[in-house]
Scaffold this motif. Sequence first.
Motif, PDB file in Angstrom:
ATOM      1  N   THR A  90       1.114  -1.378   0.092  1.00 35.59           N
ATOM      2  CA  THR A  90      -0.013  -0.032   0.070  1.00 35.59           C
ATOM      3  C   THR A  90       0.961   1.261   0.071  1.00 35.59           C
ATOM      4  O   THR A  90       2.015   1.296   0.478  1.00 35.59           O
ATOM      5  CB  THR A  90      -0.796   0.197   1.195  1.00 35.59           C
ATOM      6  N   THR A  91       0.405   2.445  -0.703  1.00 36.98           N
ATOM      7  CA  THR A  91       1.173   3.572  -0.625  1.00 36.98           C
ATOM      8  C   THR A  91       1.213   4.266   0.653  1.00 36.98           C
ATOM      9  O   THR A  91       2.067   4.925   1.079  1.00 36.98           O
ATOM     10  CB  THR A  91       0.476   4.752  -1.512  1.00 36.98           C
ATOM     11  N   ASP A  92       0.262   3.497   1.702  1.00 38.68           N
ATOM     12  CA  ASP A  92       0.632   4.015   3.014  1.00 38.68           C
ATOM     13  C   ASP A  92       1.934   3.802   3.514  1.00 38.68           C
ATOM     14  O   ASP A  92       2.497   4.319   4.690  1.00 38.68           O
ATOM     15  CB  ASP A  92      -0.349   3.348   4.022  1.00 38.68           C
ATOM     16  N   TRP A  93       2.563   2.893   3.104  1.00 43.20           N
ATOM     17  CA  TRP A  93       3.822   2.503   3.592  1.00 43.20           C
ATOM     18  C   TRP A  93       5.107   3.428   3.048  1.00 43.20           C
ATOM     19  O   TRP A  93       6.251   3.252   3.416  1.00 43.20           O
ATOM     20  CB  TRP A  93       4.290   1.111   3.142  1.00 43.20           C
ATOM     21  N   MET A  94       4.675   4.365   2.214  1.00 44.20           N
ATOM     22  CA  MET A  94       5.826   5.270   1.533  1.00 44.20           C
ATOM     23  C   MET A  94       6.194   6.158   2.771  1.00 44.20           C
ATOM     24  O   MET A  94       5.558   6.725   3.291  1.00 44.20           O
ATOM     25  CB  MET A  94       4.802   5.907   0.599  1.00 44.20           C
ATOM     26  N   THR A  95       7.529   6.229   2.599  1.00 46.49           N
ATOM     27  CA  THR A  95       7.995   7.232   3.611  1.00 46.49           C
ATOM     28  C   THR A  95       7.894   8.739   3.212  1.00 46.49           C
ATOM     29  O   THR A  95       7.764   8.922   1.906  1.00 46.49           O
ATOM     30  CB  THR A  95       9.550   7.025   3.757  1.00 46.49           C
ATOM     31  N   ASP A  96       7.952   9.580   4.071  1.00 46.29           N
ATOM     32  CA  ASP A  96       7.836  10.950   3.825  1.00 46.29           C
ATOM     33  C   ASP A  96       9.106  11.558   2.895  1.00 46.29           C
ATOM     34  O   ASP A  96       8.644  12.574   1.926  1.00 46.29           O
ATOM     35  CB  ASP A  96       7.877  11.736   5.167  1.00 46.29           C
ATOM     36  N   SER A 113      -5.536   8.487   2.609  1.00 44.21           N
ATOM     37  CA  SER A 113      -5.409   7.066   2.925  1.00 44.21           C
ATOM     38  C   SER A 113      -5.785   6.211   1.887  1.00 44.21           C
ATOM     39  O   SER A 113      -6.617   6.605   1.077  1.00 44.21           O
ATOM     40  CB  SER A 113      -5.835   6.646   3.930  1.00 44.21           C
ATOM     41  N   SER A 114      -5.336   5.119   1.740  1.00 50.70           N
ATOM     42  CA  SER A 114      -5.591   4.109   0.361  1.00 50.70           C
ATOM     43  C   SER A 114      -7.129   3.763   0.480  1.00 50.70           C
ATOM     44  O   SER A 114      -7.739   3.287  -0.294  1.00 50.70           O
ATOM     45  CB  SER A 114      -4.659   2.998   0.385  1.00 50.70           C
ATOM     46  N   TYR A 160       0.006  11.810 -10.866  1.00 48.95           N
ATOM     47  CA  TYR A 160      -0.328  11.705  -9.563  1.00 48.95           C
ATOM     48  C   TYR A 160      -0.003  10.237  -9.273  1.00 48.95           C
ATOM     49  O   TYR A 160      -0.715   9.259  -9.906  1.00 48.95           O
ATOM     50  CB  TYR A 160      -1.685  12.197  -9.051  1.00 48.95           C
ATOM     51  N   PHE A 161       0.638   9.996  -8.144  1.00 49.37           N
ATOM     52  CA  PHE A 161       1.046   8.334  -7.677  1.00 49.37           C
ATOM     53  C   PHE A 161      -0.304   8.460  -6.738  1.00 49.37           C
ATOM     54  O   PHE A 161      -0.547   8.934  -5.554  1.00 49.37           O
ATOM     55  CB  PHE A 161       2.096   8.406  -6.762  1.00 49.37           C
ATOM     56  N   LYS A 162      -1.023   7.130  -7.280  1.00 50.84           N
ATOM     57  CA  LYS A 162      -2.269   7.058  -6.680  1.00 50.84           C
ATOM     58  C   LYS A 162      -2.238   6.268  -5.144  1.00 50.84           C
ATOM     59  O   LYS A 162      -1.354   5.564  -5.034  1.00 50.84           O
ATOM     60  CB  LYS A 162      -3.299   6.138  -7.506  1.00 50.84           C
ATOM     61  N   CYS A 163      -3.016   6.449  -4.319  1.00 54.24           N
ATOM     62  CA  CYS A 163      -3.144   5.901  -3.387  1.00 54.24           C
ATOM     63  C   CYS A 163      -3.689   4.595  -3.426  1.00 54.24           C
ATOM     64  O   CYS A 163      -4.612   4.348  -4.171  1.00 54.24           O
ATOM     65  CB  CYS A 163      -4.442   6.543  -2.329  1.00 54.24           C
ATOM     66  N   HIS A 164      -3.233   3.548  -2.813  1.00 54.04           N
ATOM     67  CA  HIS A 164      -3.385   2.187  -3.292  1.00 54.04           C
ATOM     68  C   HIS A 164      -3.302   1.214  -2.180  1.00 54.04           C
ATOM     69  O   HIS A 164      -2.432   1.526  -1.432  1.00 54.04           O
ATOM     70  CB  HIS A 164      -2.416   1.682  -4.520  1.00 54.04           C
TER      71      HIS A 164
ATOM     72  N   LYS B 136      -7.775  -5.134  -4.326  1.00 53.47           N
ATOM     73  CA  LYS B 136      -7.496  -3.758  -4.680  1.00 53.47           C
ATOM     74  C   LYS B 136      -7.568  -3.172  -6.122  1.00 53.47           C
ATOM     75  O   LYS B 136      -7.947  -2.091  -6.545  1.00 53.47           O
ATOM     76  CB  LYS B 136      -6.058  -3.251  -4.036  1.00 53.47           C
ATOM     77  N   GLU B 137      -7.000  -4.038  -6.781  1.00 52.64           N
ATOM     78  CA  GLU B 137      -7.004  -3.938  -8.319  1.00 52.64           C
ATOM     79  C   GLU B 137      -8.350  -3.742  -8.938  1.00 52.64           C
ATOM     80  O   GLU B 137      -8.638  -2.795  -9.782  1.00 52.64           O
ATOM     81  CB  GLU B 137      -5.966  -4.656  -8.910  1.00 52.64           C
ATOM     82  N   VAL B 138      -9.102  -4.827  -8.807  1.00 52.09           N
ATOM     83  CA  VAL B 138     -10.445  -4.912  -9.420  1.00 52.09           C
ATOM     84  C   VAL B 138     -11.413  -3.913  -8.827  1.00 52.09           C
ATOM     85  O   VAL B 138     -12.233  -3.494  -9.507  1.00 52.09           O
ATOM     86  CB  VAL B 138     -11.075  -6.359  -9.162  1.00 52.09           C
ATOM     87  N   THR B 139     -11.305  -3.634  -7.484  1.00 53.33           N
ATOM     88  CA  THR B 139     -12.032  -2.375  -7.043  1.00 53.33           C
ATOM     89  C   THR B 139     -12.021  -1.155  -7.945  1.00 53.33           C
ATOM     90  O   THR B 139     -12.777  -0.739  -8.190  1.00 53.33           O
ATOM     91  CB  THR B 139     -11.603  -2.034  -5.455  1.00 53.33           C
ATOM     92  N   TYR B 140     -10.611  -0.908  -8.325  1.00 51.91           N
ATOM     93  CA  TYR B 140     -10.314   0.096  -9.195  1.00 51.91           C
ATOM     94  C   TYR B 140     -10.932   0.064 -10.411  1.00 51.91           C
ATOM     95  O   TYR B 140     -11.502   0.980 -11.287  1.00 51.91           O
ATOM     96  CB  TYR B 140      -8.635   0.272  -9.535  1.00 51.91           C
ATOM     97  N   HIS B 141     -10.896  -1.144 -11.020  1.00 52.02           N
ATOM     98  CA  HIS B 141     -11.493  -1.514 -12.371  1.00 52.02           C
ATOM     99  C   HIS B 141     -13.148  -1.363 -12.361  1.00 52.02           C
ATOM    100  O   HIS B 141     -13.586  -0.903 -13.242  1.00 52.02           O
ATOM    101  CB  HIS B 141     -11.388  -3.008 -12.832  1.00 52.02           C
TER     102      HIS B 141
END
Lengths: 164, 258
Positions: A90-96, A113-114, A160-164, B136-141
């Motif tokens: 998840t992008t939540d793990w990305m550091t500042d 948040s993702s 834009y780097f999406k929240c995931h 997570k991916e299919v939710t986006y789809h």
Amino acid sequence: MIIADKEITVEDIRKMLSEVVDPEIPVVTIADLGILRDVRKEEGKFIVILTPTYSGCPATDMITLSVIKKLRDNKIENFHVVTQLSPAWTTDWMTDECKAKLKRFGIAPPEGSSATEVLEKKHPRCPHCHSMDTILVTAFGTTACKALFKCNDCREPFEYFKCH
Amino acid sequence: MEDKNIYEYTLMLADSSLIMGQRLSEWTGHGPILELDIAITNIALDEIGQARLLYQFAAELKNKQEPGSKATEDTIAFLRDAWDFKNLQISELPNGDWGQSVLKIFFLAHWQRQMYGKLIYSPIKNLSDVAEKALKEVTYHVRWSSDWVRRLGDGTEESRGRMQKALEYLWPYTQEFFEPEGYEWDGIFENAGEDFFENMKAGWNKEVSLVLTEASLTLPESHTYMRKGGKKGLHTEHLGHLLAEMQFLQRAYPGCEW
Ligand SMILES: [Zn+2]
């Protein structure tokens, strides 16, 4: 010159691998992004744990190869690279620090948040002029992890780097 | 026996993703505009990525069952014939126009969301791990395709007409989504009672109908002839042609690498 044989530690490996960059966004490392999950030592062997960002991300194989190469270049042979899917990246793990680097590179870092992101209603800050008056162009950008926006103030498009 | 069920169930999921991904990738370079070209090929890439993870697990199972079979994700994807494929028939259908393609993604992504949403609780760790990632991916789809269904259905007379036609063409293929084959029960889901698939179907119906109504589209009459059989290897004429193209290289030059 003789160098004292110093035992290589897990910390050394971690440091070594945190220099490996993402092949698609070379300003950030795999540690910044949270792709490098862990390094452990089990029965004399270093276990390197990686996690893919998206299932189909073409960079995943490349990253594994870069990790192997990095270790071999440092004369390390007793290792094993493991791909671990859960917990899902998840992008939540990305550091500042990672977010700051992305921004300097011209990519708007993930905001929020993702779990709650609704991309269509999002107006990420423009990485060029910092305006919030931005609009979604397309939900899928040049790579699976990014979306394309444009800025209504400076008129520049940006990713834009999406929240995931 | 239980392992065989898990193997077949894994193939059903993987084949549905792979065939969908392969079919959608035909849009590469042909999307209505550049951004949409990129969007649909990204979805294709997600599908193929999910298929790879599932095939890797399937290969592991196969090698355990039949030591010496040397199965890999590639041998399973490229060296099986049409009747061995267990994908939902909808995934092999031709893309048609843009509306038909997004509606196909819409139906399949909603099915995947229901399925992966349950599979994350599976006692089989390899499957629950993939499900967690894929969900997570299919939710986006789901979001992306729902947007397009609304936009085209509730669009011009021309776009609405085409969407309605696509709906009538695709709807019969949704019947098999929640009609479980024998292999879908044992050991895959914990505490799956009689109403397990019925509940999934109800969830799917509710979400899909909501968007279709917003898109001012009308569901086909309930007496429409419904298709099924994909999950046990019965396919439309389209799958063979798709496989002929997808498998050509590995069949002509076994083990070939880029
Ligand atoms: Zn700007």
